[in-house]
Design a protein around this motif. Structure first.
Motif, PDB file in Angstrom:
ATOM      1  N   ILE A   4      32.961  25.802  51.402  1.00 40.89           N
ATOM      2  CA  ILE A   4      34.222  26.103  50.813  1.00 40.89           C
ATOM      3  C   ILE A   4      34.755  24.663  50.167  1.00 40.89           C
ATOM      4  CG2 ILE A   4      36.788  26.547  51.266  1.00 40.89           C
ATOM      5  CD1 ILE A   4      35.751  27.520  54.098  1.00 40.89           C
ATOM      6  N   CYS A 206      29.048  27.948  38.418  1.00 39.88           N
ATOM      7  CA  CYS A 206      30.340  28.194  39.033  1.00 39.88           C
ATOM      8  C   CYS A 206      31.015  29.166  38.036  1.00 39.88           C
ATOM      9  CB  CYS A 206      31.500  27.047  38.903  1.00 39.88           C
ATOM     10  SG  CYS A 206      32.901  27.477  39.603  1.00 39.88           S
ATOM     11  N   ASN A 210      34.679  38.580  41.561  1.00 42.00           N
ATOM     12  CA  ASN A 210      35.708  39.156  41.969  1.00 42.00           C
ATOM     13  C   ASN A 210      35.558  40.635  41.590  1.00 42.00           C
ATOM     14  OD1 ASN A 210      37.204  40.046  39.428  1.00 42.00           O
ATOM     15  ND2 ASN A 210      37.014  37.700  39.266  1.00 42.00           N
ATOM     16  N   ALA A 236      31.608  30.652  43.833  1.00 38.56           N
ATOM     17  CA  ALA A 236      32.473  31.691  43.203  1.00 38.56           C
ATOM     18  C   ALA A 236      33.982  31.397  43.071  1.00 38.56           C
ATOM     19  CB  ALA A 236      32.527  32.947  44.121  1.00 38.56           C
ATOM     20  N   VAL A 239      38.333  34.180  42.764  1.00 34.24           N
ATOM     21  CA  VAL A 239      38.093  35.408  43.594  1.00 34.24           C
ATOM     22  C   VAL A 239      39.196  36.489  43.918  1.00 34.24           C
ATOM     23  CG1 VAL A 239      36.156  34.060  44.855  1.00 34.24           C
ATOM     24  CG2 VAL A 239      38.545  34.193  45.633  1.00 34.24           C
ATOM     25  N   LEU A 251      38.006  38.028  49.764  1.00 38.60           N
ATOM     26  CA  LEU A 251      37.143  37.086  50.206  1.00 38.60           C
ATOM     27  C   LEU A 251      36.097  38.135  51.073  1.00 38.60           C
ATOM     28  CD1 LEU A 251      39.737  34.521  51.782  1.00 38.60           C
ATOM     29  CD2 LEU A 251      38.055  34.045  49.742  1.00 38.60           C
ATOM     30  N   VAL A 254      33.537  38.716  48.241  1.00 42.29           N
ATOM     31  CA  VAL A 254      32.614  37.735  47.796  1.00 42.29           C
ATOM     32  C   VAL A 254      31.511  37.192  49.020  1.00 42.29           C
ATOM     33  CG1 VAL A 254      32.781  35.335  47.068  1.00 42.29           C
ATOM     34  CG2 VAL A 254      34.211  36.821  46.097  1.00 42.29           C
ATOM     35  N   CYS A 255      32.076  37.325  50.115  1.00 44.86           N
ATOM     36  CA  CYS A 255      31.305  36.879  51.178  1.00 44.86           C
ATOM     37  C   CYS A 255      30.141  37.584  51.480  1.00 44.86           C
ATOM     38  CB  CYS A 255      32.035  36.612  52.335  1.00 44.86           C
ATOM     39  SG  CYS A 255      33.254  35.167  52.601  1.00 44.86           S
ATOM     40  N   ILE A 260      25.898  33.401  46.828  1.00 50.68           N
ATOM     41  CA  ILE A 260      27.148  32.672  46.889  1.00 50.68           C
ATOM     42  C   ILE A 260      27.046  31.580  47.729  1.00 50.68           C
ATOM     43  CG2 ILE A 260      29.609  33.045  47.048  1.00 50.68           C
ATOM     44  CD1 ILE A 260      28.478  34.495  44.683  1.00 50.68           C
ATOM     45  N   SER A 262      28.962  28.544  47.677  1.00 53.36           N
ATOM     46  CA  SER A 262      30.422  28.250  47.998  1.00 53.36           C
ATOM     47  C   SER A 262      31.481  29.005  47.196  1.00 53.36           C
ATOM     48  CB  SER A 262      30.336  26.767  47.204  1.00 53.36           C
ATOM     49  OG  SER A 262      29.487  25.955  47.679  1.00 53.36           O
ATOM     50  N   ILE A 263      32.388  28.675  47.882  1.00 53.47           N
ATOM     51  CA  ILE A 263      33.793  29.408  47.381  1.00 53.47           C
ATOM     52  C   ILE A 263      34.865  28.534  46.890  1.00 53.47           C
ATOM     53  CG2 ILE A 263      35.685  31.079  48.153  1.00 53.47           C
ATOM     54  CD1 ILE A 263      33.490  32.554  50.025  1.00 53.47           C
ATOM     55  N   ILE A 280      37.356  33.081  55.414  1.00 55.00           N
ATOM     56  CA  ILE A 280      35.824  32.924  55.042  1.00 55.00           C
ATOM     57  C   ILE A 280      34.979  32.546  56.251  1.00 55.00           C
ATOM     58  CG2 ILE A 280      34.425  31.408  53.897  1.00 55.00           C
ATOM     59  CD1 ILE A 280      36.752  30.795  51.630  1.00 55.00           C
TER      60      ILE A 280
END
Length: 286
Positions: A4, A206, A210, A236, A239, A251, A254-255, A260, A262-263, A280
Motif C-alpha cells: 500500500i 504505475c 479500475n 494501481a 482505482v 478495491l 484491483v486486489c 498488481i 502495490s495499490i 485491502i
C-alpha cells in the motif's frame, strides 16, 4: 515495494470527483504542518511509502524526515518527476537565471556548461540527466528507492517513439541514485511492450487500474491481458475510476488481478486511510 502506497493528490487540491472537494482540501492543507500531520496518521496506519510529485512543498516533508531520522527510519518517498508547474512559477518569480540557481544542484557553472552544451547539440539524454538531478536535489538524505517519470513525459515519449530517452532515464536512475526507475502511464499495454523491446526487464509501472476504464488507453480487457501475460510490477492508481466506483467494489477488483504489486491511494482523513488499508488487507487474505 510495499503493498500500500500513499499519494499526495489531496495535499494539492487534486480531486477527480468535485471542485468543492478540491477547495475543501486546499483549505485543510494550506499549512505544511497539516500535510505532515496526515502523513504521520498514514504511518500510524501501517503505511511507510509516500509517492509524491516534486512540488516545492514536499521539501518541508523532506526537512522533517531528515530532522527526525529515528522516527522516520522506515519511511520512504517515491519522487515523481518532473513537476512542470514548479518551473513555470519559478521563472515568473525568479527569472531564468534565478530558477537555474535555485534548482540546479552541484557545481553551478559545470551544470550550466553541461546544460548549454546539451541544448546546442540537442543531446536529449544529457538534458534529461540534468533535469533529474535538479528534481532530486530536495531529497538528499531521504530514502528514495524508486524514482518515477511522470505520465505526461512517459506518454509523450511513447507517442513520439523516443524509447531511447525512457531507457536513458532507466539507466541513469540506476547508476546515479542506486534506485529503481519507475514509469507512470495512461497506456500500460503500450508501455509494457515498449520497455520489453528496450530490454528493460520486469519494470515498475504505475497506471490507472479500475473497472470503469477511467484513463485506461486500450480498455480494461487489454489491461487485464497485459497483467496476465507480461512480466511487470504494476502499481494501481485511480482505482476508484474518478469516483465512479464504490471503494469496496473498486478495491475488490484491483486486489483480484495478477501482477498488481502495490495499490496507490490518497485520503485526507485518518478514518478514510484506515478504512482503505483494512479493506485491502481483507481482500488480500481471501
Amino acid at each position: 515495494m510495499d503493498r500500500i502506497l500513499y499519494g499526495d493528490n489531496q495535499f494539492f487540491a487534486v480531486n477527480h470527483i468535485s471542485d468543492a472537494k478540491s477547495m475543501e482540501q486546499s483549505m485543510k492543507f494550506k499549512e505544511n504542518e497539516a500535510i505532515m500531520a496526515t502523513l504521520d496518521q498514514a504511518i500510524d496506519s501501517g503505511i511507510n511509502t509516500f509517492m509524491c510529485t516534486t512540488h516545492d512543498r514536499i521539501a518541508f516533508v523532506c526537512d522533517k524526515v531528515r530532522a527526525n531520522p529515528e522516527k522516520y527510519k522506515d519511511f520512504k518517498i517515491y519522487p515523481c518527476m518532473p513537476y512542470a508547474h514548479k518551473y513555470a512559477n519559478a521563472v515568473t518569480e525568479l527569472g531564468i537565471q534565478g530558477t537555474i540557481k535555485q534548482y540546479v544542484p552541484g557545481n553551478f557553472f559545470g551544470s550550466m556548461f553541461k546544460g548549454g552544451k546539451a541544448l546546442v547539440s540537442k543531446d536529449y539524454l544529457a538534458i534529461m540527466e540534468l533535469l533529474v538531478d535538479a528534481e532530486m536535489k530536495m531529497f538528499e538524505g531521504v530514502k528514495t528507492p524508486v524514482i518515477f517519470l511522470q505520465n505526461v513525459i512517459t506518454d509523450l515519449l511513447l507517442g513520439l517513439g523516443m524509447g531511447e530517452i525512457l531507457k536513458g532515464f532507466h539507466d541513469y536512475v540506476l547508476k546515479k541514485y542506486d534506485a529503481e526507475p519507475g514509469f507512470i502511464t495512461m497506456n500500460l499495454p503500450k508501455l509494457a511492450e515498449t520497455l520489453e523491446a528496450l530490454g528493460i526487464e520486469n519494470p515498475i509501472i504505475c497506471a490507472s487500474i479500475n473497472s470503469a476504464n477511467f484513463r485506461m488507453s486500450g480498455g480494461k480487457e487489454l489491461y487485464e491481458e497485459t497483467l496476465r501475460t507480461k512480466k511487470v510490477r504494476v502499481i494501481a492508481m485511480q482505482v476508484l475510476g474518478g469516483g465512479a466506483i464504490a471503494p469496496k467494489e473498486a478495491l475488490g477488483y484491483v486486489c483480484g488481478l495478477p501482477n498488481i504489486e502495490s495499490i496507490l491511494f490518497g485520503a485526507s482523513s485518518k478514518r478514510n486511510i484506515d478504512n482503505t488499508v483494512s479493506t485491502i488487507h481483507d481482500f488480500d487474505k481471501k
